[in-house]
Design a protein around this motif. Structure first.
Motif, short mmCIF file in Angstrom:
data_model
loop_
_atom_site.label_atom_id
_atom_site.label_comp_id
_atom_site.label_asym_id
_atom_site.label_seq_id
_atom_site.Cartn_x
_atom_site.Cartn_y
_atom_site.Cartn_z
N ILE A 115 0.83 -1.20 0.00
CA ILE A 115 0.00 0.00 0.00
C ILE A 115 0.87 1.25 0.00
O ILE A 115 0.61 2.21 -0.74
CB ILE A 115 -0.96 -0.01 1.20
N VAL A 116 1.92 1.25 0.80
CA VAL A 116 2.85 2.38 0.83
C VAL A 116 3.40 2.64 -0.56
O VAL A 116 3.41 3.78 -1.06
CB VAL A 116 4.01 2.13 1.82
N GLN A 117 3.84 1.58 -1.24
CA GLN A 117 4.45 1.75 -2.56
C GLN A 117 3.43 2.26 -3.57
O GLN A 117 3.75 3.10 -4.42
CB GLN A 117 5.06 0.42 -3.03
N ARG A 118 2.21 1.75 -3.49
CA ARG A 118 1.17 2.21 -4.43
C ARG A 118 0.88 3.70 -4.25
O ARG A 118 0.70 4.43 -5.22
CB ARG A 118 -0.11 1.41 -4.25
N ILE A 119 0.82 4.14 -3.01
CA ILE A 119 0.57 5.56 -2.75
C ILE A 119 1.73 6.41 -3.27
O ILE A 119 1.53 7.44 -3.92
CB ILE A 119 0.36 5.81 -1.23
N LEU A 120 2.95 5.97 -3.01
CA LEU A 120 4.11 6.73 -3.45
C LEU A 120 4.24 6.75 -4.96
O LEU A 120 4.70 7.74 -5.53
CB LEU A 120 5.39 6.15 -2.83
N ASP A 121 3.82 5.68 -5.63
CA ASP A 121 3.96 5.59 -7.08
C ASP A 121 2.88 6.37 -7.82
O ASP A 121 3.02 6.64 -9.02
CB ASP A 121 3.91 4.13 -7.53
N ASP B 3 7.07 -2.25 14.92
CA ASP B 3 7.80 -3.36 14.33
C ASP B 3 9.01 -2.84 13.56
O ASP B 3 8.89 -2.08 12.60
CB ASP B 3 6.86 -4.12 13.38
N LYS B 4 10.19 -3.28 13.97
CA LYS B 4 11.42 -2.79 13.35
C LYS B 4 11.51 -3.18 11.88
O LYS B 4 12.20 -2.51 11.09
CB LYS B 4 12.64 -3.32 14.11
N ASP B 5 10.84 -4.25 11.46
CA ASP B 5 10.87 -4.64 10.06
C ASP B 5 10.30 -3.54 9.16
O ASP B 5 10.68 -3.41 7.99
CB ASP B 5 10.07 -5.92 9.83
N LEU B 6 9.36 -2.77 9.69
CA LEU B 6 8.70 -1.74 8.89
C LEU B 6 9.55 -0.49 8.72
O LEU B 6 9.20 0.39 7.93
CB LEU B 6 7.36 -1.37 9.53
N GLU B 7 10.68 -0.42 9.43
CA GLU B 7 11.55 0.75 9.31
C GLU B 7 12.13 0.87 7.90
O GLU B 7 12.51 1.96 7.48
CB GLU B 7 12.66 0.69 10.34
N GLN B 8 12.18 -0.24 7.16
CA GLN B 8 12.70 -0.19 5.79
C GLN B 8 11.80 0.62 4.87
O GLN B 8 12.19 0.96 3.75
CB GLN B 8 12.91 -1.60 5.24
N LEU B 9 10.57 0.93 5.29
CA LEU B 9 9.62 1.67 4.46
C LEU B 9 9.69 3.17 4.68
O LEU B 9 9.05 3.93 3.93
CB LEU B 9 8.19 1.19 4.75
#
Length: 933
Positions: free
Chosen positions: A119-125, A140-146
């Motif tokens: 969803i993040v990528q779709r909004i940014l694109d 969640d530290k895994d989400l820091e990559q976003l």
């Protein structure tokens, strides 16, 4: 004013709520445990009342294994089982999410983090969402990559925000480096193998020094002792660990941002549940929240929020109960004999409007047709099953299709329905090309009342008609006992399926006067509804893609990337990791001494705009100054490789050899089409290497691609809408519009216009459409100061007074009406224009101008698609419409007919609208998309 999307990590918040309340909670009425429900509901109430989100989505882990389990069977094998009393509360939490009008999105095979990442990528694109800020409600530290310029993480319990600077300050890494740090440290909870002896601190130090895992492994000789031994031993499994912690950003699932727009909670449903669960204090909170949202709706509305022209269609629940006309369940019948089918066909031939719906075994593109529903009179409907639990209960598929095909393909019999694109696609797969689509209730709802929490048929029936439809779960069950509709009892399916067609017909009759009142009847009847059927055919057609060409380009780009890496290091005179912003900043501004740009809290920025300014001052005699230019090319190529080459290859259908993108016609505020799974609208066209990607889209043997697009369509629409005599004259003389404008603005003859003057005129021509400011114009034209840009805009407006009057008119109409309208009457609310904040008001003015011009361009291309497809169908031409990319249409035609068809397409496009200036379309022909352009 920027809008904000809150993405809630569902189960993370559920678990946190459960463990936050020690000793548990129990309802005195039902006896069920409630602490997780209580905590989660409190979190939602705080989110809505304190932070005023524009959009909210909850991402949920789907049951069953994920793609990571296939990669690594031991993934999450060490996790403790979920407590039984927590498992019992999850259905209640999901119910609460639904009652607050929040989409809960999950996808089999994915984790919630992958849903959030996609969803993040779709909004940014999507350029339509450039003003949308994203806050991920999770720790969640895994989400820091976003994390990024518009993406932050938010702990709603402590009101703590983690953005890119905070991540760098607190952990010393960038979002891009998070993945490598996670892979190095591993995760005992998820059972992701890491490197023994490498904790978070050491992992960060290694990544900071060497840039990435690849950089670490390439420099093991610089690492000493046990640390080196452990890294060498772990080298074989580090790629797996990295893959396990990398979030999927291009998953396929349905998502519409508008479905996530915040709306007042359903008090009539929520309050009884609060009473049942004993949530007494929440009753006051939710009543206050509902009142605040309803009161704030007109003033706080955003570009896609419910505008003033939405005349209460979705507000029936607030009307006086006695004033409602009750809607009762209709009289429904199954058609199971030849005689019944013959009578039905005879009846349908005499109707002025019929409602259609299909039932299938699932929502996938290859789902089987289970039956067709039809209604032609409110309160009545029939279902013609083609699959049921017993073959003797229904007619065979061939018989039903043969009887219904003449009716469904007759354009003189108008049809209505809900989400007709889906039904048209189902019918296409079964040999029926639906004709006569005249009213799609889902699209009509989106037109007259954008920004609702849902446009599902049952939601619209409830809110508009006060009618509660039969839930699908009553027919097919749920959970492990769920079945498909062809296996459900036929008597129940008849009522459920026929009701769909009946309610779509009733909604059509209810909404038609409303659309007439706001002047959008022709838009829904002549453009949007027929277009839905065309999009279904485009999705089925797909476009042939050559994976080998993508692989070849990817390999060539990879070679160039390595060349660039070597060139950068040679020019810099030192070794560093190109993907490390910190190391790059040190090289550029400390070692090479280049003029530093903006400095953040954590160091110098190496963003694109900073590097572009450095490129402008490159000294050809000093190789060191070439580093910014080389870095920009390096970033562009690595993004091409990661974003397009692999993703497009993966999207090629193994049986058809084509990419079948999904198209959505009312997802954007201006009405432009959107493309998903994959998004073909964003294939880069500004650079030559980006345009090369189009070379992989090819015509099959014996065919050619026809690429047709409008010439300067938005400027022609600006001339028409403004009525400016000078601009109209330039188009009437078929002059180069940018040269003609430059001659006017700079007061010289057209022959004397310099290349620089033409370039500036071109920039301001297109900038005017977007409401460009002097500051914005100065940024777009190298060497132009703000004062000079102010003067340039002033001179432009003096030479083209009609344009200036039009711009003022757009803003005035938005201020007086609360909305602006396109040529075909498509409306968009502009509440920002009434803001007391100057920045927000300025944004509203730009939106008002842009919405009229770009929205009218969207109207035009949609009309062109409908007209061209009508011509293709009428003349039975062997030509297929494959794609629409902004103002561009791509067709597939036999080689020997390509020239003839290109001329026909161009002809239909140029006469799609009558404007004050001539429309001009160009059509190229080629064996691939690039050569046809």
């Amino acid at each position: 004013m920027p809008e904000t999307l809150y993405l809630i990590d569902g189960y993370a918040q559920i678990f946190r709520s459960y463990f936050a309340i020690r000793g548990g909670m129990t309802s005195s009425v039902t006896g069920e445990p409630t602490q997780a429900v209580f905590g989660f509901t409190g979190m939602l109430l705080k989110l809505f009342s304190v932070f005023n989100p524009h959009y909210v989505v909850v991402a949920i882990d789907a049951p069953g294994k994920t793609f990571r389990d296939e990669m690594f069977p031991e993934y999450k094998a060490t996790r403790n089982p979920t407590p039984e009393d927590l498992t019992a509360q999850i259905p209640r939490v999901l119910e609460m999410i639904e009652l607050f009008g929040i989409p809960a999105i999950s996808k089999p095979g994915l984790e919630a983090d992958d849903v959030i990442a996609t969803i993040v990528q779709r909004i940014l694109d999507n350029p339509e969402y450039n003003d949308v800020q994203i806050r991920i409600v999770s720790k969640d530290k895994d989400l820091e990559q976003l994390l990024g310029d518009r993406v932050a993480m938010f702990d709603i319990h402590t009101d703590t925000t983690i953005d890119v600077p905070a991540l760098l300050a607190n952990k010393g890494v960038t979002p891009e480096q998070v993945i490598d740090v996670l892979a190095l440290t591993g995760d005992t909870v998820d059972n992701v193998p890491g490197v023994p002896g490498i904790g978070p601190k050491t992992a960060v130090q290694l990544v900071q020094e060497f840039g990435s895992i690849d950089g670490i492994l390439a420099n093991l000789d610089k690492i000493k002792g046990k640390k080196r031994e452990n890294l060498e031993a772990a080298a074989a499994h580090l790629p797996l660990s990295r893959a396990l912690v990398t979030l999927m950003r291009d998953a396929e699932f349905d998502f519409s941002l508008e479905d996530a727009r915040v709306s007042p909670p359903r008090l009539d449903k929520i309050i009884p549940i609060f009473q049942q669960l004993g949530f007494n204090r929440y009753q006051t909170d939710v009543r206050r929240l509902a009142g605040e949202l309803e009161t704030a709706a007109p003033a706080a509305a955003t570009p896609s929020a419910p505008p003033a022209f939405a005349t209460g269609l979705f507000a029936l629940a607030d009307q006086d109960e006695a004033a409602r006309t009750p809607v009762v369940r209709g009289d429904y019948q199954g058609i199971t004999t030849q005689a019944q089918l013959d009578d039905l066909v005879a009846t349908l031939r005499a109707q002025t409007m019929i409602s259609i719906d299909t039932e299938t075994t699932g929502l996938e593109r290859d789902a089987k047709l289970c039956g067709i529903s039809v209604a032609w009179k409110a309160g009545h409907g029939v279902y013609i099953p083609t699959l049921s639990p017993s073959p003797d209960q229904h007619l065979d598929l061939e018989t039903v299709l043969a009887a219904m095909k003449p009716i469904l393909e007759d354009p003189s019999i108008p049809k209505c329905g809900h989400n007709m694109k889906f039904d048209a696609g189902v019918l296409l797969r079964n040999g029926i090309a639906l004709q006569g689509a005249a009213f799609d209730t889902m699209l009509a709802g989106q037109l007259v009342a954008p920004g609702q929490s849902s446009y599902k048929l049952d939601h619209m029936a409830q809110t508009m008609l006060g009618y509660t439809m039969i839930p699908i779960n009553e027919i097919i069950g749920e959970g492990e006992l769920q079945t498909s509709i062809d296996k459900a009892p036929l008597d129940k399916v008849v009522t459920y399926a026929a009701e769909d067609a009946d309610i779509a017909l009733r909604l059509t009759e209810f909404m038609l006067p409303q659309l007439e009142e706001v002047g959008m009847t022709a838009l829904i009847r002549d453009v949007e509804s027929p277009l839905a059927v065309i999009l279904a055919e485009m999705e089925r057609n797909g476009i042939t893609c050559d994976p080998a060409e993508l692989l070849r380009q990817g390999d060539a780009l990879a070679i160039r990337v390595e060349e660039l890496r070597a060139e950068v290091l040679a020019a810099a005179g030192c070794e560093f990791h190109l993907d490390s912003p910190r190391q790059l900043a040190e090289v550029l501004f400390e070692k090479l001494g280049l003029a530093s740009g903006k400095k953040t809290k954590t160091g110098y920025s190496t963003s694109v705009d900073v590097l572009e300014k450095l490129v402008a001052s490159e000294d050809k005699n000093d190789p060191r100054t070439s580093v910014p230019r080389l870095i920009l090319e390096y970033r562009q190529l690595t993004k091409l490789i990661s974003t397009y080459m692999g993703n497009l290859r993966d999207a090629v259908h193994p049986e058809t050899g084509r990419i079948h993108s999904s198209f959505h016609q009312l997802m954007t505020a201006t009405g432009r089409l959107a493309s998903q799974n994959p998004n073909l609208q964003n294939i880069p066209v500004r650079s030559e290497v980006g345009r090369q990607v189009r070379k992989a889209f090819v015509a099959p043997d014996g065919y050619r691609l026809i690429c047709a697009d409008y010439s300067q369509v938005e400027l022609r629409l600006l001339a028409h809408l403004s009525g400016d005599e000078a601009l109209i004259d330039a188009f009437a003389r078929d002059q180069d519009i940018h040269t003609a404008v430059a001659a006017q603005v700079f007061g010289v003859s057209e022959d004397a216009v310099s290349r620089t003057q033409r370039g500036q005129a071109k920039t301001i021509n297109f900038g005017i459409i977007y409401g460009v400011t002097a500051y914005g114009l100065a940024r777009r034209i190298d060497g132009l100061e703000v004062d000079a840009a102010t003067q340039l805009i002033s001179d432009y407006k003096k030479r083209f007074p009609g344009i200036d009057k039009f711009l003022q008119k757009c803003c005035q109409e938005a201020l007086e009406q609360g909305y602006v309208a396109t040529l075909l009457g498509r409306r968009r609310a502009i509440p920002e224009i009434s803001s007391s904040n100057g920045h927000t008001r300025s944004l509203g003015e730009r939106l008002a101008i842009n919405s009229v011009v770009q929205g009218s361009a969207a109207d035009l291309i949609k009309v062109a698609m409908v007209n061209v497809q009508k011509r293709i169908s009428r003349d039975k031409l062997p030509t297929k419409l494959l794609l629409q990319i902004h103002d561009e249409l791509i067709f597939e035609s036999p080689v020997e007919l390509a020239d003839e068809h290109a001329a026909l397409i161009r002809e239909e496009m140029e006469r799609s609208m009558e404007l004050r200036v001539p429309l001009r379309a160009e059509a190229g022909i080629g064996a691939d998309w690039m050569s046809a352009k």
